[in-house]
Design a protein around this motif. Structure first.
Motif, PDB file in Angstrom:
ATOM      1  N   VAL A 134       1.961   4.951  14.306  1.00 44.41           N
ATOM      2  CA  VAL A 134       2.298   4.948  12.677  1.00 44.41           C
ATOM      3  C   VAL A 134       3.164   3.500  12.769  1.00 44.41           C
ATOM      4  CG1 VAL A 134       4.769   5.980  11.630  1.00 44.41           C
ATOM      5  CG2 VAL A 134       2.338   7.205  12.277  1.00 44.41           C
ATOM      6  N   ILE A 135       3.028   2.849  11.663  1.00 45.44           N
ATOM      7  CA  ILE A 135       3.651   1.456  11.757  1.00 45.44           C
ATOM      8  C   ILE A 135       4.934   1.448  10.717  1.00 45.44           C
ATOM      9  CG2 ILE A 135       3.844  -0.965  10.689  1.00 45.44           C
ATOM     10  CD1 ILE A 135       0.958  -1.239  11.151  1.00 45.44           C
ATOM     11  N   GLY A 136       6.549   1.593  11.879  1.00 41.45           N
ATOM     12  CA  GLY A 136       7.509   1.306  11.385  1.00 41.45           C
ATOM     13  C   GLY A 136       8.020   0.195  10.888  1.00 41.45           C
ATOM     14  N   LEU A 137       8.303   0.122   9.777  1.00 39.39           N
ATOM     15  CA  LEU A 137       9.018  -1.509   8.872  1.00 39.39           C
ATOM     16  C   LEU A 137      10.709  -1.002   8.780  1.00 39.39           C
ATOM     17  CD1 LEU A 137       5.752  -2.424   6.882  1.00 39.39           C
ATOM     18  CD2 LEU A 137       6.383  -3.181   9.578  1.00 39.39           C
ATOM     19  N   MET A 152       4.187  -2.406   2.460  1.00 41.04           N
ATOM     20  CA  MET A 152       2.668  -1.652   2.500  1.00 41.04           C
ATOM     21  C   MET A 152       1.845  -2.857   3.005  1.00 41.04           C
ATOM     22  SD  MET A 152       0.597   0.604   2.553  1.00 41.04           S
ATOM     23  CE  MET A 152       1.101   2.244   1.838  1.00 41.04           C
ATOM     24  N   ASN A 153       1.921  -3.870   2.393  1.00 34.83           N
ATOM     25  CA  ASN A 153       0.977  -4.825   2.570  1.00 34.83           C
ATOM     26  C   ASN A 153       1.254  -5.469   4.145  1.00 34.83           C
ATOM     27  OD1 ASN A 153      -0.419  -4.917  -0.025  1.00 34.83           O
ATOM     28  ND2 ASN A 153       1.216  -6.465  -0.819  1.00 34.83           N
ATOM     29  N   ILE A 154       2.012  -5.832   4.552  1.00 33.81           N
ATOM     30  CA  ILE A 154       2.994  -5.818   5.976  1.00 33.81           C
ATOM     31  C   ILE A 154       2.461  -5.437   6.153  1.00 33.81           C
ATOM     32  CG2 ILE A 154       4.263  -5.883   7.509  1.00 33.81           C
ATOM     33  CD1 ILE A 154       6.327  -7.083   5.283  1.00 33.81           C
ATOM     34  N   ALA A 169      10.295  -1.011  -5.419  1.00 32.32           N
ATOM     35  CA  ALA A 169       9.448  -0.750  -5.964  1.00 32.32           C
ATOM     36  C   ALA A 169       8.587  -1.689  -5.428  1.00 32.32           C
ATOM     37  CB  ALA A 169       8.947  -0.504  -7.108  1.00 32.32           C
ATOM     38  N   ASN A 170       8.960  -3.406  -5.235  1.00 36.47           N
ATOM     39  CA  ASN A 170       7.772  -4.528  -4.768  1.00 36.47           C
ATOM     40  C   ASN A 170       8.414  -4.961  -4.137  1.00 36.47           C
ATOM     41  OD1 ASN A 170       7.494  -5.010  -7.555  1.00 36.47           O
ATOM     42  ND2 ASN A 170       8.939  -6.419  -7.736  1.00 36.47           N
ATOM     43  N   ALA A 171       9.622  -4.311  -3.015  1.00 34.68           N
ATOM     44  CA  ALA A 171       9.864  -4.020  -1.580  1.00 34.68           C
ATOM     45  C   ALA A 171       8.736  -3.280  -0.444  1.00 34.68           C
ATOM     46  CB  ALA A 171      11.113  -3.930  -1.109  1.00 34.68           C
ATOM     47  N   GLU A 172       9.223  -1.868  -0.801  1.00 39.19           N
ATOM     48  CA  GLU A 172       7.917  -0.840  -0.673  1.00 39.19           C
ATOM     49  C   GLU A 172       6.540  -1.810  -0.727  1.00 39.19           C
ATOM     50  OE1 GLU A 172       8.504   2.806  -2.542  1.00 39.19           O
ATOM     51  OE2 GLU A 172      10.348   2.784  -2.015  1.00 39.19           O
ATOM     52  N   SER A 187      10.409   2.239   5.818  1.00 39.86           N
ATOM     53  CA  SER A 187       9.064   2.574   5.583  1.00 39.86           C
ATOM     54  C   SER A 187       8.290   3.105   7.024  1.00 39.86           C
ATOM     55  CB  SER A 187       8.268   1.946   4.851  1.00 39.86           C
ATOM     56  OG  SER A 187       9.005   1.650   3.288  1.00 39.86           O
ATOM     57  N   PHE A 188       7.559   4.064   7.261  1.00 38.90           N
ATOM     58  CA  PHE A 188       6.820   5.137   7.922  1.00 38.90           C
ATOM     59  C   PHE A 188       5.015   5.001   7.098  1.00 38.90           C
ATOM     60  CE2 PHE A 188      10.998   6.126   8.750  1.00 38.90           C
ATOM     61  CZ  PHE A 188      11.001   5.679  10.334  1.00 38.90           C
TER      62      PHE A 188
END
Length: 757
Positions: free
Chosen positions: A308-311, A43-45, A36-39, A297-298
């Protein structure tokens, strides 16, 4: 293993299980929290990237707009310095003006038939270039020539001016340029100043979104990749243009406008991009890519258009952290389990000292020494147990004395029972669950002819084929816990002769109450069966005698017909075929009546087979119809069932049906209707009802009905109903009577259908 050791191991195992559950729950919750922290971090990034890209795009647009205005001013200056006719303008003039106005090059475009081409230019490679294949650029050129302004959405639009987005040069793809186009109708050509745009690309790499993405990757080691997707072009075939013989992927139609795309899965990424755009939320997946387990994550963002930013996040960091926590917790738990084992071992030893004393007492009791007592003054459960063991020792001594006396009595009882079993006239045999004989008495050997040694451990196999199905059903009932009493049947003896038997079957259970065998007591009822057969024959002869008058009357009718046709033959000397057919039918009728009468009159061998009840009743009705008509009685058969087949002996059932029909006819002195109903029972048996409209019977007579020699008829012998009941009982059915004085009588027979087991 001692109780002390078992207690220690059990307590340690419980502690170990609790610790393992704790580790498992902590590991799972930590994993969920880290993910959850990674997600959230992603989101912050993504927000940082969105802000930086938006700022970069704004700065780049501002610079492009500023350069566009500069190009427009340069184009106006060129218009003022050059002749409005293209024929009066030279390439050398354009070279001089480019240097003077601070632009790289100037090109003049003219409209021709079906195209707009470069007629003059300070850059020789531009001269003669065609714009017909330049998509929206060609549209913008035509709009300038037609309306002096451009309305398409792309590029920068000013009065009499349009500047396209930065892109590769069509005449020299090694360069990227920023172009401006001016036309106000005062010249017969369109003015096109342009400059090198490499500064914009360098700006994006050093200051813009590329630099921000690089800094984010450096600050977050687990962040493997940041990718900017353009949904308009991603997942579609790239738009490649051939410029000056080289394939060129234009900057304004690229599917990845910023970032890198090393972790590729085009199909899956396309699906997740559409899902993110559909609900405007972040979508996350986990998979193995490029040899690493990653979380992707998209996240949709809206700038000048929707991206759409892909991380791509490396999960190995989360796994390493979880594994370190798991290792530390496991070591701590192992130490706690070892400590628990040692502590519980010593505590159990202290608590079991009293139990050991009880154990010594129990061993003495097991050895037959009931005199020792335990001295434990504890007030806990062990003290209570010691008191109970002392009491148990005293009671056991008393019980042992009683058991010795009981054993003597049991031995005497066993001898008595063995004597009873071996000297009874009934044959007794016991078979295990597989049907093998385990025990027989002397009467068995006498009745069946087999000796004990011949049948022990073997299956008897003396059930006739016609009774095997019924026997299997009876055994199944006994094995289910039921019992069978006075079951009348036949069995083969050793010599092959059939014996009429009354058998009682019951189950034999072991100490746990489980059924382990089936005991059978057989009684020879051959003599009784012979007596019953004599009674049936006597009753049958009585019935036949009573039927004689009716049969004579029934035969007289067709004989009268035959005599009449014979007289006709004598008078006329001929008979028609129709007359001959009638004579044959009457002869057949006489033959049928006489045959049925003879079948009832003479003894028949017992032959059990499927019988159609309705057909049998129709035959009996035909036989008794004449007698019924003499008494003004109408016979009616009412069939209310599809299947009317029963298993039985035809002549015996006919005897019962004739008896009941004659009783019904004789009961209606004033005539009436005797109804025979055939209908189903709730359990699919066949019910036959004989319903007359006679005077009925009193309650007292109804209760005595079936007793030997009880009758209210002057010519009866009182055996008909008794024999009929016996026949129906032998067919596994029932015969019952209902009657109301003055309202008639109903005789109801219930027989098992032949299809039912």
């Amino acid at each position: 293993m001692s109780i002390k050791a078992k207690l220690s191991v059990s307590i340690s195992a419980i502690v170990a299980i609790i610790l393992m559950l704790n580790i498992g729950i902590y590991h799972f919750s930590s994993k969920q929290e880290l993910q959850a922290n990674a997600e959230q971090q992603m989101m912050n990034i993504a927000k940082q990237v969105a802000v930086s890209v938006e700022s970069s795009e704004k700065a780049k647009r501002f610079m492009e707009d500023a350069i566009g205005e500069k190009l427009r001013m340069a184009a106006i200056a060129v218009k003022n310095r050059l002749d409005p006719d293209i024929d009066n303008v030279t390439n050398e003039q354009l070279v001089a003006l480019s240097s003077e106005l601070g632009v790289d090059h100037i090109t003049l475009w003219v409209r021709t038939e079906g195209d707009i081409v470069a007629a003059r230019s300070s850059y020789p490679k531009e001269i003669g270039a065609s714009s017909k294949t330049w998509d929206y650029w060609y549209t913008a050129f035509n709009q300038l020539f037609d309306h002096y302004n451009v309305s398409i959405a792309k590029g920068q639009r000013l009065a009499n001016f349009w500047s396209g987005p930065i892109n590769f040069s069509s005449t020299d793809p090694d360069f990227t340029n920023k172009w401006g186009y001016y036309y106000d109708g005062t010249t017969n050509y369109m003015i096109n100043p342009f400059i090198d745009a490499q500064i914009f690309l360098d700006f994006n790499d050093k200051v813009g979104s590329g630099a921000v993405i690089g800094k984010l990757a450096a600050d977050h080691p687990d962040l493997l990749e940041v990718t900017g997707f353009d949904p308009q072009f991603f997942g579609k075939k790239p738009i490649i243009k051939i410029k000056n013989g080289q394939p060129v992927y234009n900057l304004d139609v690229r599917d990845i406008p910023f970032g890198t795309y090393e972790y590729k899965d085009t199909y899956v990424d396309s699906v997740n991009i559409q899902l993110a755009l559909g609900d405007n939320k972040m979508h996350t997946i986990k998979k193995v890519m490029n040899g690493k387990e990653v979380m992707r994550s998209f996240i949709p963002i809206i700038l000048n258009k929707t991206y759409v930013i892909g991380l791509t996040f490396d999960l190995s960091g989360i796994k390493d952290s979880l594994n370190r926590q798991l290792f530390v917790h496991s070591i701590i738990s192992l130490c706690l389990v070892v400590m628990t084992m040692f502590a519980s071992y010593f505590i159990a030893g202290f608590m079991l000292r009293s139990l050991n004393q009880i154990l010594y007492k129990v061993n003495d009791i097991a050895a037959g020494n009931f005199g020792e007592t335990i001295t434990i003054r504890n007030k806990d459960e062990l003290g209570t147990l010691a008191s109970r063991v002392n009491t148990m020792g005293t009671n056991l001594f008393s019980y042992m004395t009683q058991l010795k006396n009981s054993a003597t009595e049991l031995q005497s009882m066993k001898q008595y029972l063995e004597s009873f079993v071996n000297h009874t006239a009934d044959a007794i045999h016991v078979a295990d669950l597989d049907g093998r004989i385990t025990q027989v008495n002397k009467a068995f050997e006498t009745m069946y002819g087999w000796t004990r040694n011949e049948v022990l451990g073997k299956q008897l196999g003396n059930v006739p084929d016609a009774y095997k199905r019924e026997y299997r059903e009876i055994v199944r009932k006994v094995l289910a816990g039921g019992s069978i009493t006075d079951y009348e049947t036949v069995r083969y003896s050793k010599s092959g002769a059939l014996i009429d038997l009354s058998i009682t079957l019951s189950s034999v259970r072991d100490e746990q109450g489980e059924i382990v065998a089936v005991a059978a007591i057989s009684r020879n009822i051959t003599a009784r069966k012979q007596t019953e057969e004599l009674l049936r024959q006597s009753e049958k002869l009585s019935v036949v005698g009573q039927l004689a008058a009716g049969v004579a009357h029934e035969v007289r009718n067709p004989l009268t017909t035959l005599r009449g046709f014979m007289q006709l033959q004598k008078q006329t000397g001929k008979l028609s075929p129709a007359h001959l057919d009638i004579m044959l039918e009457e002869l057949d009728r006489i033959n049928f009546i006489v045959s049925e009468f003879l079948v009832l009159a003479k003894p028949q061998a017992i032959h059990v087979q499927p019988i159609d009840v309705v057909d049998t009743l129709q035959q009996i009705v035909t036989l008794l119809d004449a007698e019924a008509k003499l008494n003004n009685v109408q016979l009616k058969v009412d069939k209310q069932i599809e299947t009317t087949m029963v298993l039985g002996e035809s002549n015996q059932l006919k005897q019962v049906f004739i008896n009941l029909l004659k009783n019904g006819v004789e009961a209606m002195m004033d005539g009436g209707q005797l109804t025979i109903e055939v209908l189903p029972s709730p359990n699919n048996d066949v019910i036959i009802r004989f319903i007359d409209e006679g005077n009925g019977m009193s309650e007292e007579d109804l209760q005595r009905l079936g007793e030997p020699f009880f009758t209210r008829k002057s010519t009866g012998n009182g055996l008909g109903i008794m024999v009929s009941k016996q026949i129906i009982a032998n067919h596994k059915g029932t015969l019952a009577f209902r009657s109301t004085l003055g309202a008639g009588t109903c005789a109801e027979i219930t027989l098992p259908a032949s299809g039912r087991p």
